[in-house]
Design an enzyme around this catalytic site. Structure first.
Site, mmCIF file in Angstrom:
data_model
loop_
_atom_site.group_PDB
_atom_site.id
_atom_site.type_symbol
_atom_site.label_atom_id
_atom_site.label_comp_id
_atom_site.label_asym_id
_atom_site.label_seq_id
_atom_site.Cartn_x
_atom_site.Cartn_y
_atom_site.Cartn_z
ATOM 1 C CG ASP A 74 -18.285 11.664 49.354
ATOM 2 O OD1 ASP A 74 -18.209 12.227 48.237
ATOM 3 O OD2 ASP A 74 -17.383 10.944 49.795
ATOM 4 C CD GLU A 144 -13.626 13.441 54.550
ATOM 5 O OE1 GLU A 144 -12.910 12.656 55.202
ATOM 6 O OE2 GLU A 144 -13.389 13.751 53.364
#
Length: 414
Positions: A74, A144
């Site tokens: 990520d 997130e």
């Protein structure tokens, strides 16, 4: 690979990590990071596609017949003001999706994840004799936000690229550098964040009888919600309910018309999750009715993460390979964690097993026992803290070696 032997790390990767740390970007804004990723993957010989789910980048490297392994990193940062004192600390600010100017910090270590995967991709491309099959590297946006993995799947990830036979990934954690941890089965909690709007009737502070006070309504709601976990969920189940934000009014002598709560739940079982959500709705509507509110409250989902489930056999295969590399004493079982992740979506959408582990990234000298009972785990800065930053070495070398080891385990040479 002998025990405690890391692969050689490109010295430019340390500078790359510091650069990414200085230039964090929020979810779906990772344009600079994605550009760097694409350039490095192309230089390593990958077929590269950018713009998958806005800022996602995918690289494909085919190396003969055999299975396909997906490696995921990520890329996004957090709206946190860094307070590490590092000479490469972030001072960046940006505008979030609400239009608010916010500080930005890689307080969860995604800059390290990105650097490790770029290093592993280059190492594997340079040593194709050590593996056979297809390598699919996925640099994902917006973890997130809980949206990036699903957005990539919705943008045709498995229509446009090979479907993996295994999904591999790692997350840096406040464990001693040199340790790796993984838990089979349900490993990371499902998470639901909700916004609750309670509508009352405003009035002057001197005339409360003319109001339906949403502040009192909110206070009663917060207290009553605590009983959803303590009195409605079995004692053998693991669940958390947190009210993280409450806002109402702007003046001491004015009873406002509305109050807003933001809350989060964590759970591992779909039945438990449903029971908590039902309990929240019942409590919110019940407290509004008790207060005499004439307008119904609203409950809106802010974000959602599914439970992350490690395939026991797949994780076992990967951790066995790590034990041969690091030694069995350096492989830990952290148990099921209450943190949340969206990496599992990449596995379930492909019908592939997931093998996802934690990479120790904290100075080992801060620990005593170095295992999951170590009291330092409660005191060292953790992910999402403004003080969090992994030690670059040996974390970077270990992270690259872990990914390379996993690929060579799942895509062995023919």
């Amino acid at each position: 690979m002998a025990a405690h032997e890391n692969i050689a790390v490109d010295p430019t990767l340390t500078d790359l990590y510091k650069d990414l740390h200085r230039h964090p970007e929020l979810g779906f804004q990772e344009h600079r990071t994605a550009g760097i990723v694409a350039h490095r993957l192309q230089a390593s010989g990958f077929d590269v596609t950018t713009g998958v789910a806005v800022t996602g980048t995918v690289g494909v490297l085919r190396n003969g017949s055999g299975p396909t392994a997906l490696l995921r990193a990520d890329m996004d940062a957090l709206p946190v003001e860094e307070d590490t004192g590092l000479d490469y600390a972030s001072t960046a600010t940006t505008t979030d999706r609400s239009g608010t100017s916010v500080p930005v910090d890689h307080a969860c270590g995604h800059d390290l994840h990105t650097t490790c995967l770029l290093g592993a991709a280059a190492a594997l491309a340079a040593d194709r004799a050590s593996w056979t099959g297809t390598l699919l590297v996925v640099f994902q946006p917006a973890e997130e936000l809980g949206e990036g993995a699903q957005a990539m799947v919705d943008d045709g990830l498995y229509d446009r690229f090979p479907t993996p036979d295994v999904v591999l990934g790692q997350h840096v954690a406040p464990l001693p550098a040199g340790k790796i941890a993984g838990h089979p089965g349900a490993s990371y909690a499902g998470s639901d964040s909700l916004r609750v709007l309670l509508v009352g009737r405003g009035a002057h502070g001197s005339m409360p009888e003319a109001s339906i006070d949403p502040v009192v309504m909110a206070a009663e709601t917060v207290l009553r919600l605590q009983a959803v976990i303590s009195r409605e969920i079995p004692s053998t189940a693991t669940a958390v309910l947190t009210v993280g934000s409450i806002h109402a009014g702007d003046a001491a002598n004015v009873i406002p018309g509305e109050a807003e709560l933001q809350l989060n739940i964590r759970s591992y079982d779909t039945g438990v999750r449903r029971r908590i959500l039902d309990g929240i709705e019942r409590v919110v509507r019940g407290e509004a009715a008790t207060a005499g509110a004439t307008d119904e409250p609203t409950i809106t989902e802010i974000e959602r993460f599914p439970v992350v489930v490690n395939d026991p056999a797949a994780l076992g295969t990967t951790l066995d390979a790590f034990a041969k590399w690091l030694g069995p004493d350096n492989i830990l079982d952290p148990g099921a964690g209450a943190g949340s992740e969206d990496v599992g979506i990449l596995a379930t959408s492909a019908g592939a097993p997931l093998s996802y582990w934690l990479l120790g990234g904290t100075d080992p000298s801060l620990f005593t026992t170095g295992d999951m009972s170590d009291p330092a785990l409660l005191t060292v800065p953790s992910n999402h803290s403004p003080h969090y930053a992994p030690v670059i070495q040996p974390t970077l070398a270990n992270g690259i070696t872990a990914l390379v080891t996993a690929v060579r385990t799942w895509l062995p040479p023919s």
